[in-house]
Scaffold this active site. Sequence first.
Site, PDB file in Angstrom:
ATOM      1  N   LYS B  45      31.956  99.628  70.646  1.00 21.99           N
ATOM      2  CA  LYS B  45      31.916 101.020  70.658  1.00 21.99           C
ATOM      3  C   LYS B  45      33.436 101.469  71.049  1.00 21.99           C
ATOM      4  CE  LYS B  45      27.418 102.549  71.896  1.00 21.99           C
ATOM      5  NZ  LYS B  45      26.362 102.404  72.798  1.00 21.99           N
ATOM      6  N   GLU B 128      14.711  86.079  62.537  1.00 24.80           N
ATOM      7  CA  GLU B 128      14.049  85.543  63.502  1.00 24.80           C
ATOM      8  C   GLU B 128      14.229  85.949  64.957  1.00 24.80           C
ATOM      9  OE1 GLU B 128      12.342  81.922  63.243  1.00 24.80           O
ATOM     10  OE2 GLU B 128      11.944  82.963  64.989  1.00 24.80           O
ATOM     11  N   GLY B 133      12.840  86.159  71.000  1.00 23.76           N
ATOM     12  CA  GLY B 133      14.075  85.572  71.300  1.00 23.76           C
ATOM     13  C   GLY B 133      14.285  84.123  70.733  1.00 23.76           C
ATOM     14  N   ILE B 135      12.452  81.456  70.788  1.00 20.53           N
ATOM     15  CA  ILE B 135      10.989  80.995  70.151  1.00 20.53           C
ATOM     16  C   ILE B 135      11.143  81.137  68.899  1.00 20.53           C
ATOM     17  CG2 ILE B 135       8.656  80.578  70.526  1.00 20.53           C
ATOM     18  CD1 ILE B 135       8.870  82.505  72.828  1.00 20.53           C
ATOM     19  N   GLU B 189      16.243  97.697  81.849  1.00 22.46           N
ATOM     20  CA  GLU B 189      17.154  98.794  81.625  1.00 22.46           C
ATOM     21  C   GLU B 189      16.971 100.059  82.496  1.00 22.46           C
ATOM     22  OE1 GLU B 189      19.283  98.682  78.499  1.00 22.46           O
ATOM     23  OE2 GLU B 189      18.118  96.932  78.142  1.00 22.46           O
ATOM     24  N   ASP B 200       8.654  98.172  72.810  1.00 24.15           N
ATOM     25  CA  ASP B 200       9.437  96.994  72.593  1.00 24.15           C
ATOM     26  C   ASP B 200       8.461  96.176  71.975  1.00 24.15           C
ATOM     27  OD1 ASP B 200      11.965  95.268  72.633  1.00 24.15           O
ATOM     28  OD2 ASP B 200      10.583  94.154  73.715  1.00 24.15           O
ATOM     29  N   LYS B 204       7.771  94.504  67.898  1.00 28.43           N
ATOM     30  CA  LYS B 204       7.807  93.263  67.361  1.00 28.43           C
ATOM     31  C   LYS B 204       6.512  93.058  66.576  1.00 28.43           C
ATOM     32  CE  LYS B 204      11.024  92.004  71.093  1.00 28.43           C
ATOM     33  NZ  LYS B 204      10.922  91.623  72.802  1.00 28.43           N
TER      34      LYS B 204
END
Lengths: 405, 405
Positions: B45, B128, B133, B135, B189, B200, B204
């Site tokens: 950025k 992936e 993450g 896994i 966050e 989130d 997924k």
Amino acid sequence: MSAISVGLLGFGTVGKGVYETINKHQGRLQAILGKQVKVSAILVKNVDKHDLPDKDVLLTDDFQKIIELPKLDVVIDAIVGKEPGYTYLRQAVTRGCHVITANKEMFAHHGSELKTLAKEHNVSLGFEATVGGGIPIIQTLKQLLNANKIERIEGILNGTSNFILTSMREEKLSFETALKIAQEKGYAEADPENDIEGYDAFYKAVVLSELVFGKTPEWEKSTRKGITDISIEQINIASSLGLRFKHVASLEKEKNEVRCTVKPVLVGESHPLYRVEGVQNAVSIDADIVGNISLQGPGAGMFPTASAIVEDLIHLGTNDFPAVFEEDEAEGIEGGLPVWALLGEADHAKLPEDFEILGRISSDAVIVKASEEAVDSLDDTTLIAYQILGDHGFAEVLAEQVQPV
Amino acid sequence: MSAISVGLLGFGTVGKGVYETINKHQGRLQAILGKQVKVSAILVKNVDKHDLPDKDVLLTDDFQKIIELPKLDVVIDAIVGKEPGYTYLRQAVTRGCHVITANKEMFAHHGSELKTLAKEHNVSLGFEATVGGGIPIIQTLKQLLNANKIERIEGILNGTSNFILTSMREEKLSFETALKIAQEKGYAEADPENDIEGYDAFYKAVVLSELVFGKTPEWEKSTRKGITDISIEQINIASSLGLRFKHVASLEKEKNEVRCTVKPVLVGESHPLYRVEGVQNAVSIDADIVGNISLQGPGAGMFPTASAIVEDLIHLGTNDFPAVFEEDEAEGIEGGLPVWALLGEADHAKLPEDFEILGRISSDAVIVKASEEAVDSLDDTTLIAYQILGDHGFAEVLAEQVQPV
């Protein structure tokens, strides 16, 4: 377009599962492989004992009749024992057939020779079914190895011994009664030595060692102990400490040597293998970049094992043995002495000076830190030592819970 | 032999992890891919904020400068949000670059378009890192799909919400305090809505749905609920029943529709997700042949996510989207009404007739069997319903433990 012709060696539980799964999944196999898959021949011990609905399958007790079939693309090994499996698979590879095996004893002894031979003949060699039944341990390790160095593997690789330990703890059974139930349920063989003495788990650990570290464990640095000495009293003491007995196979690389240990150990609630119960299998993998990954599932059985074999069938032609790198040599797992529970007449115990006592639990247990050599040379026959797996933080928490001396 | 040229989008936690991991593993990558891998350009950025030791890397805030590099083989997306990620990756694929993404929000919305585009341009598309993450969930599902039909997936796919629930239970904290600690530790966050409201996890789950069932979940049949209503009192009641709150994403195929649910549920000790604590992620997969497989590991973080991205890098050129088959249509998961814990002023509760009461626990909980619709239409505002996951056997055991009415 001719079908992929499969020779199936063995028609016991695993063999039958493979045969059924291949037939049931024709549509899927054809879509992925571009061809039908046809079991052309099955090797059995006694032809008269079997009756197949599909009459154009050659049912024979003579492997030569299979290996001399005009068309034979894949040989699937679903028999047990080093021989004749190894001789048959050598012949198959030499002829140019892809091979897939579920035979861990054979593969633990001859895996590296078969890998070399398969490379020479440019055929693929699938062995997902040798370890962990239906859990895709081999593929997961291959995948992790692409970006990671594996530092340690701990696993419950034998469902029979885990079933016995779980039954003893949950149902308050003696070892003998739990074994008898395992035999009645078909989890244990009439001769259970292979499972309860840790041979089966050891073979599987050897297969993992060759995959992950590119070498067989050093025999003189390795340990294999069974679970037959564990008593219900010991299990109760462990439970009172929040610990469970597990028959764990572990692999660790120290400098350039791989050390394999199969033995009963104690694990606490924070350990990835604590909650693995009954005939379940599991592996806990420590990798340098990703950290700890664990996998759990059915470690044996007709269809889980068949699933692993059919997964290998899909990978025919992708001859991907992962490269093993020595580039950045390990400093070894970070040190510190292992922690042990000494069970038995702990109040009478006079321990040598190289034992650091972390806490005494009344009359039947003491928690110590000591080297493996110190524990091995302990000549007090009233005490049995079980290692407590887990990180150092865990050992400290445990030491806080028990009364210090 | 020229190196594989990588354009890296984003240089936050994940981007930095990828950059370091690629540099650290040059030897390994070269041995596997046959070429060095070189990060040629990084999109940031603010160019002034970054200072790279490697001065021949183009550091720019202008994607056009990257996409117009004379040589660019792979684009790795380590930025967040639907845009500009989607636009950038379309450009990259159209140019003929392989792409790898860790951007779940973008991929949940545009995954299928990107897959189609990648097939058209014969490039590979790695994702992936979008789920779980480090896994290897995606590769494991691909592997299982070769021989199995996946029937159901349940997962803890968001480490932040799982950390909050674990801290509340273990440390007896309020939701607000646990959230504050998660923020201080960098797990959450400043604006935590994405994690604690289940967005989130839902993204997924959508990625998994497209992989496993070949389609996006039906929106009107899907549920997304956050964990903000859970109180420490409810957690204590659940604990007294041997149950733990988990924020679970589940995918199930009913007839030809996929239903996705993200909501807080209660799980008992026998459930594969019971012991998944802190920032860990896990998935439990029910497959038709192999049975239940579960995977657990670090669901986020710099190096776990980088590991997943580097694993995708190894698979460049293997464009293996698994086929999804409809051949043998599911009868659906075997029936029976779900089991619920109704927490609140349970002794005052007058439940409609379509609730089967399995047991009342003193004044603040009642265990019932009821349809989802019945629970949704419950107009008693003093009660909150949480589904108890697990098989029917488990529900019966629980019902035996509690006092029947």
